[in-house]
Design a protein around this motif. Structure first.
Motif, short mmCIF file in Angstrom:
data_model
loop_
_atom_site.label_atom_id
_atom_site.label_comp_id
_atom_site.label_asym_id
_atom_site.label_seq_id
_atom_site.Cartn_x
_atom_site.Cartn_y
_atom_site.Cartn_z
N LEU A 1 0.84 -1.20 0.00
CA LEU A 1 0.00 0.00 0.00
C LEU A 1 0.88 1.25 0.00
N GLU A 2 1.93 1.24 0.80
CA GLU A 2 2.84 2.39 0.85
C GLU A 2 3.50 2.61 -0.51
N ASP A 3 3.87 1.51 -1.18
CA ASP A 3 4.45 1.62 -2.53
C ASP A 3 3.45 2.25 -3.49
N ALA A 4 2.19 1.83 -3.39
CA ALA A 4 1.15 2.37 -4.28
C ALA A 4 1.00 3.88 -4.07
N LYS A 5 1.00 4.31 -2.81
CA LYS A 5 0.88 5.74 -2.51
C LYS A 5 2.05 6.52 -3.11
N LYS A 6 3.26 6.00 -2.91
CA LYS A 6 4.46 6.69 -3.42
C LYS A 6 4.44 6.76 -4.94
N ASN A 7 4.07 5.66 -5.58
CA ASN A 7 4.09 5.63 -7.04
C ASN A 7 3.03 6.53 -7.64
N ALA A 8 1.89 6.64 -6.98
CA ALA A 8 0.85 7.56 -7.46
C ALA A 8 1.34 9.00 -7.41
N VAL A 9 2.09 9.34 -6.38
CA VAL A 9 2.66 10.69 -6.26
C VAL A 9 3.69 10.93 -7.36
N ILE A 10 4.55 9.94 -7.58
CA ILE A 10 5.57 10.05 -8.63
C ILE A 10 4.92 10.27 -10.00
N LEU A 11 3.83 9.57 -10.24
CA LEU A 11 3.13 9.67 -11.52
C LEU A 11 2.33 10.97 -11.64
N GLY A 12 2.06 11.60 -10.51
CA GLY A 12 1.27 12.82 -10.52
C GLY A 12 -0.20 12.56 -10.82
N CYS A 13 -0.71 11.42 -10.35
CA CYS A 13 -2.10 11.04 -10.63
C CYS A 13 -2.98 11.16 -9.38
N LYS A 14 -4.24 11.42 -9.61
CA LYS A 14 -5.22 11.38 -8.51
C LYS A 14 -5.30 9.95 -8.01
N HIS A 15 -5.41 9.79 -6.70
CA HIS A 15 -5.34 8.45 -6.12
C HIS A 15 -6.37 8.31 -5.02
N GLN A 16 -7.17 7.26 -5.11
CA GLN A 16 -8.19 7.00 -4.09
C GLN A 16 -7.97 5.61 -3.50
N ILE A 17 -8.08 5.52 -2.19
CA ILE A 17 -7.91 4.23 -1.51
C ILE A 17 -9.25 3.78 -0.95
N ILE A 18 -9.61 2.55 -1.24
CA ILE A 18 -10.88 1.99 -0.77
C ILE A 18 -10.61 0.70 -0.01
N VAL A 19 -11.63 0.20 0.66
CA VAL A 19 -11.54 -1.08 1.35
C VAL A 19 -12.32 -2.12 0.56
N SER A 20 -11.69 -3.24 0.28
CA SER A 20 -12.38 -4.35 -0.37
C SER A 20 -11.93 -5.62 0.33
N GLU A 21 -12.61 -5.96 1.41
CA GLU A 21 -12.18 -7.05 2.28
C GLU A 21 -12.70 -8.40 1.77
N GLU A 22 -11.80 -9.16 1.18
CA GLU A 22 -12.19 -10.45 0.58
C GLU A 22 -12.74 -11.43 1.61
N LEU A 23 -12.26 -11.35 2.84
CA LEU A 23 -12.70 -12.30 3.86
C LEU A 23 -14.19 -12.18 4.17
N GLU A 24 -14.79 -11.07 3.76
CA GLU A 24 -16.23 -10.87 3.99
C GLU A 24 -17.08 -11.35 2.81
N ILE A 25 -16.42 -11.81 1.74
CA ILE A 25 -17.14 -12.27 0.56
C ILE A 25 -17.57 -13.72 0.75
N ASP A 26 -18.85 -14.01 0.53
CA ASP A 26 -19.35 -15.38 0.64
C ASP A 26 -18.56 -16.31 -0.28
N GLY A 27 -18.04 -17.38 0.29
CA GLY A 27 -17.35 -18.37 -0.51
C GLY A 27 -15.85 -18.17 -0.60
#
Length: 266
Positions: free
Chosen positions: A57-83
């Motif tokens: 996640l920290e790498d993703a944040k740093k790379n988004a800054v280097i690229l100069g792109c808008k960056h949004q972080i969301i939660v997608s917790e797989e352990l809560e997905i049925d199956g």
């Protein structure tokens, strides 16, 4: 036509896009190429979960800054997905369906025209049930359409001086378990800690595969000898994570090794 020019031509068919951004080799290169074409009409979305280590996640944040792109972080917790926790052979389908449904919803609400993912041509040669979910949701894979392999991406990333040009490949921690073995947060944390230990020991490309209480370590050929020399130190530290046994795989590192039993039966 040069592959990069072909990629830019594919991207230019859209006025704006959202990229599923892990911050790894593929998605960072794709984001860089999209930035050249779409400028600010681009959004990077990174999903956090139990299967995604904090260091990534920290790498993703740093790379988004280097690229100069808008960056949004969301939660997608797989352990809560049925199956998902039961770890069926199509586990990745459930994960990708959940993740890209959320990303597509973001794109629709913010009026972005397309959703891109960073799959490359090599991904089509392995067992990837998640591809079905992407197809169902209308997700576009520009790198596949432009014919990019992983090696192509690394070479172009090097030319573009991207920090990910030599970044080791990473897959979600759920891929460390044999199909059918139940996945829990505790097991994910155990594997994550074990891999961080190996990373801190100076190894580059590797995997810790979890087989119950056994940790099966995969190293690239150039680093197996080093792993053998440090085996006692590595074993002790990984056992401290909660494993009872530690083994070095003589076949070495390879992507999708947990798919091998499935592919042998096809």
């Amino acid at each position: 036509m040069d592959k990069l020019e072909k990629l830019k031509e594919i991207i230019s068919q859209y006025k704006s896009a959202v990229i599923a951004f892990s911050g790894g080799v593929d998605s960072t290169f794709l984001a860089w190429a999209c930035k050249q074409v779409l400028n600010n009409n681009l959004l990077l979305v990174t999903a956090t979960s139990s299967t995604y280590p904090l260091s990534e996640l920290e790498d993703a944040k740093k790379n988004a800054v280097i690229l100069g792109c808008k960056h949004q972080i969301i939660v997608s917790e797989e352990l809560e997905i049925d199956g998902f926790c039961n770890n069926p052979s199509n586990r990745c389908y459930y994960c990708k369906k959940e993740l890209f449904s959320k990303i597509r919803e973001i794109a629709q609400k913010s009026k972005y025209e397309a959703v891109f993912d960073g799959s490359n041509l090599d991904d089509t040669k392995d067992y990837r049930p998640g591809r079905k979910a992407l197809q169902e949701l209308g997700i576009i894979s520009p790198l596949i359409l432009a014919g990019f392999t992983k090696e192509d991406i690394r070479q172009y990333s090097k030319q573009a001086k991207l920090p990910t040009a030599v970044k080791p490949s990473f897959a979600c921690l759920a891929s460390r378990f044999p199909y059918g073995e139940k996945i829990t947060k505790e097991k994910l944390d155990r594997v994550g800690k074990a891999e961080e230990i190996i990373k801190q020991a100076g190894f580059t490309q590797f995997r810790v595969r979890s087989h119950g209480d056994i940790a099966r370590l995969e190293f690239i050929e150039q680093e197996i000898e080093k792993a053998w020399e440090l085996r006692k130190e590595i074993s002790k530290k990984i056992k401290d994570c909660g494993f009872y046994y530690v083994a070095i795989d003589v076949d070495g590192y390879r992507t999708g090794s947990m798919n091998e039993p499935l592919l042998q039966n096809i």
